[in-house]
Design a protein around this motif. Structure first.
Motif, short mmCIF file in Angstrom:
data_model
loop_
_atom_site.label_atom_id
_atom_site.label_comp_id
_atom_site.label_asym_id
_atom_site.label_seq_id
_atom_site.Cartn_x
_atom_site.Cartn_y
_atom_site.Cartn_z
N ASP A 1 -8.45 7.91 2.17
CA ASP A 1 -8.21 9.04 1.26
C ASP A 1 -8.12 10.36 2.04
O ASP A 1 -7.28 11.20 1.76
N GLY B 1 -12.40 3.27 2.60
CA GLY B 1 -11.71 3.89 1.46
C GLY B 1 -11.76 5.41 1.53
O GLY B 1 -10.75 6.08 1.28
N GLN C 1 0.84 -1.21 0.00
CA GLN C 1 0.00 0.00 0.00
C GLN C 1 0.87 1.26 0.00
O GLN C 1 0.42 2.33 0.41
N SER D 1 -16.33 -1.13 3.45
CA SER D 1 -15.14 -0.98 2.59
C SER D 1 -15.12 0.40 1.94
O SER D 1 -14.08 1.04 1.86
N THR D 2 -16.28 0.84 1.48
CA THR D 2 -16.34 2.17 0.85
C THR D 2 -16.03 3.26 1.88
O THR D 2 -15.31 4.21 1.58
N GLN E 1 -10.76 -3.76 8.92
CA GLN E 1 -10.02 -3.13 7.82
C GLN E 1 -9.05 -2.06 8.34
O GLN E 1 -7.93 -1.94 7.85
#
Lengths: 268, 173
Positions: free
Chosen positions: A214, A210, A10, A206-207, A41
């Motif tokens: 970011d 994410g 990553q 997960s979204t 996560q």
């Protein structure tokens, strides 16, 4: 730099990403179907500082979706907080976890130290309260939720909402409305158990993660001040909410920048 | 007892951009940021910064012995602002930038001059927290005077809630 090759896959997140992630304090309110995915996560990604809340224990009806829970946890009446802690410590033994097996409203001060808060709660009122707290104490708020509508032809729906201080809030974006709050208040105590399944929670979590990665690392350079994404579980799509298409405001109408810190009683 | 500061990314950028502007004669710029208090666990305090005041060019005094010196009009403005912020216990924070990377500290001039300003601010806003914030090019440090306190407290951490999320921690924490 904290490690060598653990996060090599990553590294595209940026040369400082490992440190940015490690220094960020994340809050997760609700450690059930959505929150358990999020915690897992975050720990994989390298987050080290957590503030967690959930007052519930593992029940048989949770095992269809609660990540990390085992059959024996029902018999043992393991708390969801314990499941989350074990998940984190299993991946990040040196993590600092400030966890509370209570409702967050009963002990809100620890939450105020967070930089990002994930709301994985059931009702609109609780979402609203979390957002108010996040605005007052300057924290990014990411909300997820799912529901199944209809019995003849069930439709799975869900949302991921990012509400950041200085950006549009959940009311501005059209997610939270007075009608929804009033409808929920009218159903108080009579809403019944809502259908929940593991895969939509996984997509939503997960979204949300994410979006958080970011925000923390700025790896895309998008710097979005807000987001409202809608999940259609029948079509397996995540799209920007149509309520944002015709939005013609650039500043939040509900949370003035000056309304921060502990509320102060003003004598008239 | 933890003491920290939070501000949003837009405000952080606004402060840095304004302070980076060259002044006609002063070697550096200074400004003021408003902040309010929030409580944390174990009597900890978080200071939430919410807006910035840029000091006009004509309120600087030529003085080659310091990077920047502001005049009585600027100080009067600051004291009036604190006075008007009393109902909400809004405090004021003197802010400037040291042009290097990494953690920064107060210079001898900062130490000497800031306590005079704080005394003035406390005289009109006793219930608020005031202080000094010094950003470097990639870090930040702060000292705050809590209500009724004569000595400053070093801030443990300054968090910039934007994208990226910057967390400037005091070394050794």
């Amino acid at each position: 730099m904290l490690s060598t090759d653990r996060y090599s896959r990553q590294s595209f997140l940026g040369k400082d990403s490992e440190e940015l992630i490690a220094r960020c304090t994340v809050g997760v309110v609700g450690l059930g179907g959505g929150g358990s995915h999020i915690v897992q996560q975050l720990a994989h990604i390298g987050f080290q500082r957590y503030v967690l809340y959930d007052a519930d224990f593992v029940e048989n009806s949770n095992l269809n979706r609660l990540v990390g829970a085992r059959d024996i946890d029902v018999l043992a009446e393991t708390s969801k907080l314990h499941i989350a802690k074990m998940m984190i410590y299993g991946l990040q033994p040196k993590a600092f976890v400030n966890g509370f097996a209570t409702r967050w409203q009963e002990n809100p001060e620890p939450l105020r130290e967070c930089h990002i808060v994930f709301g994985c709660v059931d009702g609109y009122k609780e979402r609203h309260e979390l957002e108010i707290t996040c605005r007052r104490y300057l924290m990014h708020y990411i909300d997820i939720g799912m529901d199944v509508h209809g019995k003849e032809k069930p439709v799975i729906g869900g949302q991921i909402v990012l509400s950041s201080p200085g950006g549009l809030c959940m009311k501005c974006m059209g997610f939270l409305t007075e009608e929804k709050l009033a409808e929920e208040a009218a159903l108080y105590g009579n809403a019944g158990p809502r259908p929940q399944v593991v895969w939509p929670n996984g997509v939503l979590a997960s979204t949300a993660v994410g979006l958080a990665v970011d925000i923390v690392t700025d790896w895309t350079g998008t710097r979005r001040p807000y987001a409202y994404l809608v999940y259609d579980g029948n079509k397996a799509t995540v799209k920007e909410s149509a309520t944002l298409w015709n939005i013609n405001i650039s500043a939040c109408l509900h949370f003035p920048d000056s309304e921060v810190g502990d509320p102060v009683l003003i004598e008239l | 007892m933890k003491t920290e500061i939070k501000l949003i990314g837009n405000l952080y950028n606004q402060v840095l951009q304004d302070l980076a502007r060259p002044h006609p004669f002063a070697a550096e710029r200074v400004g003021f940021v408003f902040g309010r208090m929030g409580t944390l666990t174990d009597r900890g305090i978080v200071i939430l910064l919410n807006r910035y005041h840029s000091i006009p060019d004509n309120q600087y005094i030529e003085d080659s012995t310091v990077g920047a010196r502001i005049d009585s009009e600027a100080i009067t403005w600051a004291m009036q602002a604190v006075y008007h912020g009393r109902p909400t216990r809004e405090g004021l924070f003197h802010v400037h930038v040291h042009g290097h990377k990494g953690e920064t500290g107060m210079s001898a001039v900062d130490s000497r001059e800031i306590s005079k300003i704080i005394l003035g601010l406390q005289s009109v806003g006793r219930a608020a927290v005031h202080g000094i914030i010094i950003f470097s090019l990639d870090h930040g440090s702060s000292w705050v005077w809590l209500p009724a306190c004569k000595e400053p407290r070093r801030i443990d951490c300054i968090s910039v809630i934007g994208s990226p999320v910057w967390v400037f921690e005091r070394e050794g924490n």
